[in-house]
Design a protein around this motif. Structure first.
Motif, PDB file in Angstrom:
ATOM      1  N   ARG A   1      42.245  37.858  39.840  1.00 31.15           N
ATOM      2  CA  ARG A   1      40.866  37.719  40.297  1.00 31.15           C
ATOM      3  C   ARG A   1      39.981  37.147  39.194  1.00 31.15           C
ATOM      4  O   ARG A   1      40.123  37.497  38.032  1.00 31.15           O
ATOM      5  CB  ARG A   1      40.342  39.093  40.728  1.00 31.15           C
ATOM      6  CG  ARG A   1      38.920  39.106  41.274  1.00 31.15           C
ATOM      7  CD  ARG A   1      38.545  40.514  41.711  1.00 31.15           C
ATOM      8  NE  ARG A   1      37.206  40.555  42.291  1.00 31.15           N
ATOM      9  CZ  ARG A   1      36.614  41.671  42.716  1.00 31.15           C
ATOM     10  NH1 ARG A   1      37.254  42.832  42.639  1.00 31.15           N
ATOM     11  NH2 ARG A   1      35.392  41.633  43.218  1.00 31.15           N
ATOM     12  N   ARG A   2      39.043  36.296  39.592  1.00 34.54           N
ATOM     13  CA  ARG A   2      38.014  35.772  38.681  1.00 34.54           C
ATOM     14  C   ARG A   2      36.718  36.512  38.969  1.00 34.54           C
ATOM     15  O   ARG A   2      36.302  36.655  40.127  1.00 34.54           O
ATOM     16  CB  ARG A   2      37.835  34.277  38.897  1.00 34.54           C
ATOM     17  CG  ARG A   2      36.634  33.685  38.140  1.00 34.54           C
ATOM     18  CD  ARG A   2      36.369  32.259  38.583  1.00 34.54           C
ATOM     19  NE  ARG A   2      35.060  31.806  38.144  1.00 34.54           N
ATOM     20  CZ  ARG A   2      34.846  30.833  37.266  1.00 34.54           C
ATOM     21  NH1 ARG A   2      35.872  30.200  36.738  1.00 34.54           N
ATOM     22  NH2 ARG A   2      33.611  30.466  36.938  1.00 34.54           N
ATOM     23  N   VAL A   3      36.077  36.978  37.889  1.00 34.81           N
ATOM     24  CA  VAL A   3      34.820  37.702  38.024  1.00 34.81           C
ATOM     25  C   VAL A   3      33.746  36.977  37.222  1.00 34.81           C
ATOM     26  O   VAL A   3      33.902  36.748  36.015  1.00 34.81           O
ATOM     27  CB  VAL A   3      34.950  39.151  37.510  1.00 34.81           C
ATOM     28  CG1 VAL A   3      33.611  39.872  37.627  1.00 34.81           C
ATOM     29  CG2 VAL A   3      36.030  39.898  38.282  1.00 34.81           C
ATOM     30  N   ASP A   4      32.654  36.576  37.885  1.00 39.32           N
ATOM     31  CA  ASP A   4      31.515  35.955  37.217  1.00 39.32           C
ATOM     32  C   ASP A   4      30.516  37.050  36.849  1.00 39.32           C
ATOM     33  O   ASP A   4      29.964  37.722  37.729  1.00 39.32           O
ATOM     34  CB  ASP A   4      30.854  34.918  38.135  1.00 39.32           C
ATOM     35  CG  ASP A   4      31.776  33.749  38.439  1.00 39.32           C
ATOM     36  OD1 ASP A   4      32.316  33.155  37.485  1.00 39.32           O
ATOM     37  OD2 ASP A   4      31.966  33.425  39.634  1.00 39.32           O
ATOM     38  N   LEU A   5      30.276  37.228  35.552  1.00 41.43           N
ATOM     39  CA  LEU A   5      29.405  38.280  35.082  1.00 41.43           C
ATOM     40  C   LEU A   5      27.933  37.846  35.113  1.00 41.43           C
ATOM     41  O   LEU A   5      27.641  36.643  35.136  1.00 41.43           O
ATOM     42  CB  LEU A   5      29.804  38.700  33.666  1.00 41.43           C
ATOM     43  CG  LEU A   5      31.247  39.202  33.505  1.00 41.43           C
ATOM     44  CD1 LEU A   5      31.487  39.667  32.071  1.00 41.43           C
ATOM     45  CD2 LEU A   5      31.557  40.310  34.485  1.00 41.43           C
ATOM     46  N   PRO A   6      27.023  38.800  35.080  1.00 40.64           N
ATOM     47  CA  PRO A   6      25.592  38.475  35.200  1.00 40.64           C
ATOM     48  C   PRO A   6      25.059  37.552  34.107  1.00 40.64           C
ATOM     49  O   PRO A   6      24.077  36.837  34.330  1.00 40.64           O
ATOM     50  CB  PRO A   6      24.920  39.857  35.119  1.00 40.64           C
ATOM     51  CG  PRO A   6      25.969  40.821  35.545  1.00 40.64           C
ATOM     52  CD  PRO A   6      27.254  40.251  35.068  1.00 40.64           C
TER      53      PRO A   6
END
Length: 344
Positions: A141-146
């Protein structure tokens, strides 16, 4: 976290470990360090001893097959079952030549592991509760952080975010994560810190990987620098700065290890759907494969566990990878889908 959830997971984990010890005790005699590890495991709690006795009894109950073996009659011969956990297994079992051992071992471990099926399929429930983002076995999974940073989670991984006004902290609860960090600048003054175990990795650049191993944490750097720091048992602090192509391991027991060279592209081949092994012990290979599969692979025998494996394998075809590894090493396997595969 619901305390009962954690207790249930601990019980399931102990039962699965007990089943594996029974299988190993029925194979080749344990090496001194393995015997010490086994005795240490037994000494952790009364629950460990009870789980071991349950697994041994399950295997022993299969002895009834010897009185009505059906088509297995020609293969059973004189194989006997281990009677005491601290005694070496008889030669007949050590050689692992009978079909009785094969089917009996698979059945014994399956009967115990079925209790843990939920964890095999969906992951540690305690981890799921504690994490903000996670992956199940076989998932990436790819997670884009704030802040604009990106985290790539490998299979069976979990992170929790702790962003505040002073730092951007990410806790790696389990598994492996690759970080592409949004650099500090005019609009971003907070350092980016990854916490894992008893240490932290602070980004001084952009790209690095952090992996939680069974008894340590490894940090590998792809671009720019990363500062790795931990506190020792005396309360002091130790730290090193890693450059691209370098890695370091640390743990509560061993402290901060030496900096070593690391082929980061090879170590993070999972990002491209590949697993690459170069003269890696079978035990480590199996441990890695278990992270990507729904189910569990068990090695019967310490000698087999030390055999070296090399190869490039596709993550989406690990069953074939397992067959290839077994064939190349001259080994065989027996499966009870979807829970357990025993290599012997």
């Amino acid at each position: 976290m619901d305390r009962s959830v954690g207790q249930r997971y601990d019980k399931e984990r102990i039962e699965a470990e007990a089943a594996e010890w029974v299988i190993r005790l029925g194979g080749e005699p344990l090496l001194p360090e393995e015997r010490q590890s086994f005795e240490g495991w037994c000494g952790q709690s009364a629950a460990h001893v009870r789980a071991l006795e349950f697994a041994r009894q399950t295997w022993s109950d299969l002895a009834a097959l010897r009185h009505a073996p059906g088509p297995l009659a020609a293969d059973i011969a004189s194989a006997s079952l281990p009677q005491r956990p601290y005694q070496p297994a008889p030669a007949a079992i050590t050689k692992l030549r009978s079909s009785f051992w094969r089917y009996g071992a698979v059945a014994a471990i399956c009967l115990t592991a079925v209790v843990s099926a939920g964890s095999f399929w969906f992951g540690n429930p305690a981890t799921l509760i504690a994490s903000d983002y996670h992956t199940t076995p076989g998932e990436q999974r790819r997670v884009d952080l704030p802040d604009g940073s990106v985290v790539e989670l490998s299979t069976g991984s979990a992170i929790a975010l702790h962003f505040n006004d002073t730092e951007r902290r990410v806790t790696l609860i389990e598994g492996t994560a690759y970080f592409t960090v949004a650099s500090m600048g005019p609009t971003e003054k907070r350092p980016f810190v990854v916490e894992g175990g008893n240490g932290t990795a602070t980004a001084l650049g952009t790209q690095f990987a952090v992996e939680r191993l069974a008894d340590a944490v490894q940090v590998s750097v792809a671009e720019h620098d990363v500062r790795v720091a931990l506190s020792d048992n005396a309360g002091g602090a130790r730290q090193v700065v890693l450059s691209p192509g370098q890695s370091v391991r640390y743990s509560l027991a061993a402290g901060l290890g030496r900096i070593s060279s690391q082929d980061v592209e090879q170590a993070t081949a999972w990002r491209r759907g590949r697993l690459i092994f170069d003269q890696v012990p079978l035990a480590e290979v199996v441990s890695e494969l278990n992270r990507y599969r729904r189910g569990r692979i068990v090695i019967a025998g310490s000698t087999l566990a030390s055999r070296k494996v090399s190869g490039v394998f596709r993550i989406d075809d690990l069953d074939n990878a397992l067959q290839t590894i077994a064939s190349e090493l001259g080994l065989r396997s027996a499966s009870a889908p979807p829970l357990v595969t025993v290599i012997y």
